[in-house]
Design a protein around this motif. Structure first.
Motif, PDB file in Angstrom:
ATOM      1  N   ALA A  32       0.833  -1.202   0.000  1.00  0.00           N
ATOM      2  CA  ALA A  32       0.000   0.000   0.000  1.00  0.00           C
ATOM      3  C   ALA A  32       0.872   1.258   0.000  1.00  0.00           C
ATOM      4  CB  ALA A  32      -0.932   0.003   1.213  1.00  0.00           C
ATOM      5  N   ASP A  33       0.462   2.252  -0.752  1.00  0.00           N
ATOM      6  CA  ASP A  33       1.163   3.521  -0.914  1.00  0.00           C
ATOM      7  C   ASP A  33       0.868   4.429   0.283  1.00  0.00           C
ATOM      8  OD1 ASP A  33       1.908   6.102  -1.578  1.00  0.00           O
ATOM      9  OD2 ASP A  33       0.817   6.170  -3.470  1.00  0.00           O
ATOM     10  N   HIS A  34       1.897   4.757   1.088  1.00  0.00           N
ATOM     11  CA  HIS A  34       1.665   5.647   2.229  1.00  0.00           C
ATOM     12  C   HIS A  34       2.985   6.166   2.795  1.00  0.00           C
ATOM     13  CE1 HIS A  34       2.356   1.705   4.090  1.00  0.00           C
ATOM     14  NE2 HIS A  34       2.590   2.301   5.245  1.00  0.00           N
ATOM     15  N   PHE A  35       2.869   7.030   3.778  1.00  0.00           N
ATOM     16  CA  PHE A  35       4.028   7.542   4.506  1.00  0.00           C
ATOM     17  C   PHE A  35       3.659   7.663   5.975  1.00  0.00           C
ATOM     18  CE2 PHE A  35       1.589  11.351   3.667  1.00  0.00           C
ATOM     19  CZ  PHE A  35       1.823  12.179   4.750  1.00  0.00           C
ATOM     20  N   PHE A  36       4.666   7.663   6.827  1.00  0.00           N
ATOM     21  CA  PHE A  36       4.437   7.865   8.254  1.00  0.00           C
ATOM     22  C   PHE A  36       5.683   8.451   8.881  1.00  0.00           C
ATOM     23  CE2 PHE A  36       5.900   3.460   7.813  1.00  0.00           C
ATOM     24  CZ  PHE A  36       6.865   3.345   8.803  1.00  0.00           C
ATOM     25  N   PHE A  37       5.596   8.784  10.159  1.00  0.00           N
ATOM     26  CA  PHE A  37       6.677   9.493  10.837  1.00  0.00           C
ATOM     27  C   PHE A  37       7.352   8.642  11.904  1.00  0.00           C
ATOM     28  CE2 PHE A  37       3.732  12.805   9.407  1.00  0.00           C
ATOM     29  CZ  PHE A  37       4.599  13.597   8.670  1.00  0.00           C
ATOM     30  N   LEU A  38       8.657   8.828  12.032  1.00  0.00           N
ATOM     31  CA  LEU A  38       9.420   8.372  13.185  1.00  0.00           C
ATOM     32  C   LEU A  38       9.462   9.555  14.142  1.00  0.00           C
ATOM     33  CD1 LEU A  38      12.374   6.830  11.159  1.00  0.00           C
ATOM     34  CD2 LEU A  38      10.425   5.578  12.119  1.00  0.00           C
ATOM     35  N   GLU A  39       9.030   9.367  15.386  1.00  0.00           N
ATOM     36  CA  GLU A  39       8.869  10.492  16.297  1.00  0.00           C
ATOM     37  C   GLU A  39       9.690  10.323  17.567  1.00  0.00           C
ATOM     38  OE1 GLU A  39       4.869  11.912  16.881  1.00  0.00           O
ATOM     39  OE2 GLU A  39       4.134  10.696  15.212  1.00  0.00           O
ATOM     40  N   ALA A  40      10.213  11.442  18.063  1.00  0.00           N
ATOM     41  CA  ALA A  40      10.989  11.419  19.302  1.00  0.00           C
ATOM     42  C   ALA A  40      10.146  10.941  20.473  1.00  0.00           C
ATOM     43  CB  ALA A  40      11.546  12.815  19.588  1.00  0.00           C
ATOM     44  N   ASN A  41       8.845  11.224  20.442  1.00  0.00           N
ATOM     45  CA  ASN A  41       7.988  10.794  21.539  1.00  0.00           C
ATOM     46  C   ASN A  41       7.971   9.282  21.708  1.00  0.00           C
ATOM     47  OD1 ASN A  41       7.152  13.299  22.460  1.00  0.00           O
ATOM     48  ND2 ASN A  41       5.490  13.429  20.970  1.00  0.00           N
ATOM     49  N   ASP A  42       8.268   8.549  20.617  1.00  0.00           N
ATOM     50  CA  ASP A  42       8.307   7.093  20.731  1.00  0.00           C
ATOM     51  C   ASP A  42       9.425   6.636  21.663  1.00  0.00           C
ATOM     52  OD1 ASP A  42       6.206   6.947  18.999  1.00  0.00           O
ATOM     53  OD2 ASP A  42       7.414   6.475  17.237  1.00  0.00           O
ATOM     54  N   LEU A  43      10.480   7.445  21.796  1.00  0.00           N
ATOM     55  CA  LEU A  43      11.586   7.080  22.683  1.00  0.00           C
ATOM     56  C   LEU A  43      11.218   7.250  24.144  1.00  0.00           C
ATOM     57  CD1 LEU A  43      14.544   8.733  20.731  1.00  0.00           C
ATOM     58  CD2 LEU A  43      13.797   6.342  20.678  1.00  0.00           C
ATOM     59  N   ALA A  44      10.190   8.043  24.407  1.00  0.00           N
ATOM     60  CA  ALA A  44       9.751   8.244  25.787  1.00  0.00           C
ATOM     61  C   ALA A  44       8.693   7.239  26.199  1.00  0.00           C
ATOM     62  CB  ALA A  44       9.198   9.661  25.960  1.00  0.00           C
ATOM     63  N   ASN A  45       8.287   6.390  25.257  1.00  0.00           N
ATOM     64  CA  ASN A  45       7.265   5.384  25.534  1.00  0.00           C
ATOM     65  C   ASN A  45       7.730   4.054  24.973  1.00  0.00           C
ATOM     66  OD1 ASN A  45       4.852   7.161  26.516  1.00  0.00           O
ATOM     67  ND2 ASN A  45       5.604   8.165  24.655  1.00  0.00           N
ATOM     68  N   VAL A  46       8.713   3.470  25.648  1.00  0.00           N
ATOM     69  CA  VAL A  46       9.285   2.226  25.163  1.00  0.00           C
ATOM     70  C   VAL A  46       8.204   1.148  25.151  1.00  0.00           C
ATOM     71  CG1 VAL A  46      11.024   0.457  25.534  1.00  0.00           C
ATOM     72  CG2 VAL A  46      11.530   2.828  26.108  1.00  0.00           C
ATOM     73  N   PRO A  47       7.880   0.569  23.994  1.00  0.00           N
ATOM     74  CA  PRO A  47       6.827  -0.442  23.933  1.00  0.00           C
ATOM     75  C   PRO A  47       7.265  -1.732  24.608  1.00  0.00           C
ATOM     76  CG  PRO A  47       7.923  -0.243  21.815  1.00  0.00           C
ATOM     77  CD  PRO A  47       8.474   0.843  22.678  1.00  0.00           C
ATOM     78  N   ARG A  48       6.311  -2.400  25.180  1.00  0.00           N
ATOM     79  CA  ARG A  48       6.635  -3.679  25.818  1.00  0.00           C
ATOM     80  C   ARG A  48       6.793  -4.753  24.750  1.00  0.00           C
ATOM     81  NH1 ARG A  48       2.127  -7.044  26.044  1.00  0.00           N
ATOM     82  NH2 ARG A  48       0.173  -6.068  25.427  1.00  0.00           N
ATOM     83  N   ARG A  49       7.513  -5.811  25.092  1.00  0.00           N
ATOM     84  CA  ARG A  49       7.670  -6.918  24.150  1.00  0.00           C
ATOM     85  C   ARG A  49       6.351  -7.671  24.033  1.00  0.00           C
ATOM     86  NH1 ARG A  49      12.502  -8.146  22.387  1.00  0.00           N
ATOM     87  NH2 ARG A  49      11.931 -10.291  21.918  1.00  0.00           N
ATOM     88  N   VAL A  50       5.992  -8.058  22.832  1.00  0.00           N
ATOM     89  CA  VAL A  50       4.706  -8.701  22.557  1.00  0.00           C
ATOM     90  C   VAL A  50       4.951 -10.043  21.899  1.00  0.00           C
ATOM     91  CG1 VAL A  50       2.520  -8.470  21.313  1.00  0.00           C
ATOM     92  CG2 VAL A  50       3.625  -6.440  22.246  1.00  0.00           C
ATOM     93  N   ASP A  51       4.103 -11.026  22.249  1.00  0.00           N
ATOM     94  CA  ASP A  51       4.140 -12.294  21.542  1.00  0.00           C
ATOM     95  C   ASP A  51       3.396 -12.111  20.223  1.00  0.00           C
ATOM     96  OD1 ASP A  51       4.082 -14.819  20.567  1.00  0.00           O
ATOM     97  OD2 ASP A  51       2.874 -15.695  22.163  1.00  0.00           O
ATOM     98  N   TYR A  52       4.128 -11.816  19.165  1.00  0.00           N
ATOM     99  CA  TYR A  52       3.494 -11.494  17.890  1.00  0.00           C
ATOM    100  C   TYR A  52       2.885 -12.720  17.225  1.00  0.00           C
ATOM    101  CZ  TYR A  52       5.402  -6.823  18.136  1.00  0.00           C
ATOM    102  OH  TYR A  52       5.683  -5.543  18.517  1.00  0.00           O
ATOM    103  N   THR A  53       3.220 -13.901  17.710  1.00  0.00           N
ATOM    104  CA  THR A  53       2.678 -15.107  17.096  1.00  0.00           C
ATOM    105  C   THR A  53       1.169 -15.178  17.250  1.00  0.00           C
ATOM    106  OG1 THR A  53       4.735 -16.244  17.638  1.00  0.00           O
ATOM    107  CG2 THR A  53       2.848 -17.611  17.027  1.00  0.00           C
ATOM    108  N   ASN A  54       0.664 -14.751  18.405  1.00  0.00           N
ATOM    109  CA  ASN A  54      -0.761 -14.860  18.680  1.00  0.00           C
ATOM    110  C   ASN A  54      -1.388 -13.507  18.985  1.00  0.00           C
ATOM    111  OD1 ASN A  54      -0.829 -17.824  18.631  1.00  0.00           O
ATOM    112  ND2 ASN A  54       0.406 -17.684  20.478  1.00  0.00           N
TER     113      ASN A  54
END
Length: 570
Positions: free
Chosen positions: A306-328
């Motif tokens: 799909a044709d699109h764009f998005f941003f890498l944001e500094a705010n993402d560094l202040a909200n470290v995502p937790r590890r997820v079991d992507y299998t399920n």
């Protein structure tokens, strides 16, 4: 395997150029050029070709277009493929038509090629399961074609490993391994000799596409991709994880090119998003992208179709995502639904700062995701980018000239990020084991090419697609046509007050524009919905703000149409 060889032999008799034997050039020092080649100020981004030697004219979609059964099949592929397909890939007639068109119409108009992976068919037919040998042979066939069309003319090609370029798909073990070894041979014409050792270890490399000025970095996103269960996902405590080793190498590359005053194009297959990358890999990518914002021109990826764009944001560094079991993870499946992608992007755009006055532009990077050549699930396409070849240079690592040093003074251009209290300082790998962190000494400047129009700045792109694929047959081949472009219409022609038209650099050659755009008096067009002045970070943020505004219903409708090439996301 014998059957595959017979199919490929048959293909060779019909399309001999697709399997031309590459010239074996001994390792030698290149002769110094008296005069460098004239820059055209354009480059090609092409992705997800997915050639399939088993597709047949009249093959049913249910059989991946490999067989004519069942007889009552509602959808059947043609000689050049099946548009908006869910299972059928690109017949070699389509991939060769595409590259032959690029050879004839564009090879003399571009300076280099970014080719972001998936150069083998999907595993959509249980009666014809993929094999490692077939994957390599398909990659080898496309590589030889790329050599003929581009490399033989002195045009650098920068390929990347896709998730369907390995077997099983999505799974790639830490290197060195058979994958990195085989691609070292397949891509011998593309990977610089000095990069072979690193490439054989990890499948990534850098190459100067404009010597001493612009380099492209080809990342192996398989080591960041959350579907690859053979790696640790850049875990903080594992310094030997292949993802961490790649980031360690990447930081050295970015610093090296920055000190040389060069600019960088980041490229790879799987886009760097929080739902595609392992959390720790995503954090490290955002960290390095923003830390070297003044050195990175942009980020080019494929995979999503799909044709699109998005941003890498500094705010993402202040909200470290937790590890997820992507299998399920049901959430990830929902996020990957194409309809949800559109809604999620609009939601993200609506949450951006409402004006440029209260926006810290140093906190953003822009990722461009191009649609694919394979008509699965949309229509074949490619992009031609234009960049500035006449502006003033920017020297991010230079300290010898007082004026340039002042221009590149990070403290002078420092911008407040993330607010108070200030996050903990990141470790050398851009992370902190217990809490959010922010890197020190970010290299960001309003004068960098990614943020203001100057030498090497990306100015815009034109996207071409194949709207009549469904109406084509062997005697009536489909044609690539302009779908849309990002430029203001008036920028396609020299200013009226210009005294010497010969000095004007056409972003898109007139012969590649539809008749309605060849006239310099046209002020607006259905082909130019965005009309952004350039592809700098401020310009992308302004376009995103417009898309995030519910009142911009017409613009949103156009954006969705382009994202799904008229399929509406269904």
């Amino acid at each position: 395997m014998l059957e595959l060889k017979l199919v490929l032999l048959l293909f060779l008799s019909v399309f001999p150029e697709g399997f031309a034997t590459p010239s074996q050039v001994p390792v030698q020092l290149s002769e110094p050029q008296v005069k460098p080649p004239k820059l055209q100020g354009r480059f090609l981004h092409i992705t997800d070709i997915h050639p399939d030697p088993y597709t047949i004219d009249g093959g049913s979609e249910k059989s991946a277009c490999h067989r004519k059964k069942p007889k009552k099949a509602k959808r059947r592929g043609g000689y050049y493929g099946l548009p908006f397909s869910t299972k059928c890939d690109s017949p070699f007639s389509l991939s060769n038509l595409t590259l032959d068109f690029l050879d004839k119409e564009w090879s003399s108009e571009i300076d280099f090629v970014i080719w972001t992976g998936d150069s083998a068919r999907h595993d959509n037919d249980r009666k014809r399961p993929r094999t490692t040998a077939e994957i390599y042979e398909l990659n080898r066939a496309l590589s030889r074609k790329m050599e003929t069309v581009f490399s033989s003319k002195g045009i650098p090609v920068v390929p990347s490993i896709g998730n369907n370029d390995v077997w099983p798909h999505n799974i790639m073990m830490p290197g060195p391994n058979s994958v990195t070894s085989e691609f070292s041979s397949i891509w011998r014409s593309f990977v610089p000799f000095e990069s072979y050792q690193v490439f054989q270890r990890g499948g990534y490399f850098s190459v100067e596409v404009i010597p001493n000025s612009v380099a492209a970095i080809s990342l192996n996103t398989m080591y960041f991709y959350n579907s690859n269960k053979a790696v640790g996902g850049c875990e903080y405590a594992n310094s030997e994880d292949p993802g961490n080793l790649q980031f360690d190498w990447l930081e050295v590359q970015l610093e090296h090119f920055r000190q040389r005053g060069m600019q960088i194009i980041m490229s790879g297959h799987v886009p760097p998003s929080s739902y595609n990358f392992f959390p720790e890999c995503y954090i490290r990518y955002v960290n390095l992208s923003l830390k070297y914002q003044d050195t990175i021109l942009g980020h080019l990826f494929g995979h999503m179709n799909a044709d699109h764009f998005f941003f890498l944001e500094a705010n993402d560094l202040a909200n470290v995502p937790r590890r997820v079991d992507y299998t399920n993870s049901d959430k990830v499946e929902v996020l990957k639904k194409r309809k949800e992608l559109y809604n999620g992007l609009l939601k993200d755009f609506a949450e951006l700062p409402k004006s440029s006055q209260n926006t810290s532009h140093g906190d953003y990077g822009v990722v461009n995701v191009s649609p694919s050549v394979v008509p699965n699930p949309y229509l074949p396409s490619f992009r031609i980018f234009t960049y500035n070849i006449t502006g003033t240079p920017y020297h991010p690592g230079h300290r010898g000239n007082q004026q340039l040093a002042a221009e590149d003074d990070d403290s002078k251009h420092s911008e407040q990020r993330l607010g108070d209290p200030e996050p903990a300082e990141c470790d050398s790998r851009g992370n902190n084991s217990t809490q959010p962190c922010r890197p020190r000494n970010w290299h960001s400047s309003p004068q960098a090419p990614s943020r203001t129009n100057r030498l090497w700045t990306w100015l815009g792109y034109a996207q071409y697609y194949m709207p009549n694929l469904g109406d084509s047959d062997r005697k009536h081949p489909p044609k690539y046509k302009l779908e849309y472009l990002t430029y203001p219409v008036e920028s396609l022609h020299p200013p009226r007050e210009a005294t010497a038209e010969a000095k004007f650099h056409y972003p898109i050659p007139l012969k590649q524009l539809p008749r309605s755009l060849r006239n310099a008096t046209i002020s607006s067009s259905k082909y130019a919905p965005y009309e952004v002045e350039d592809l700098t970070i401020p310009s992308w943020l302004e376009l995103a703000r417009r898309l995030g505004d519910p009142a911009e219903a017409k613009l949103r409708k156009r954006f969705k149409k382009y994202m799904y090439m008229g399929a509406g996301g269904e």
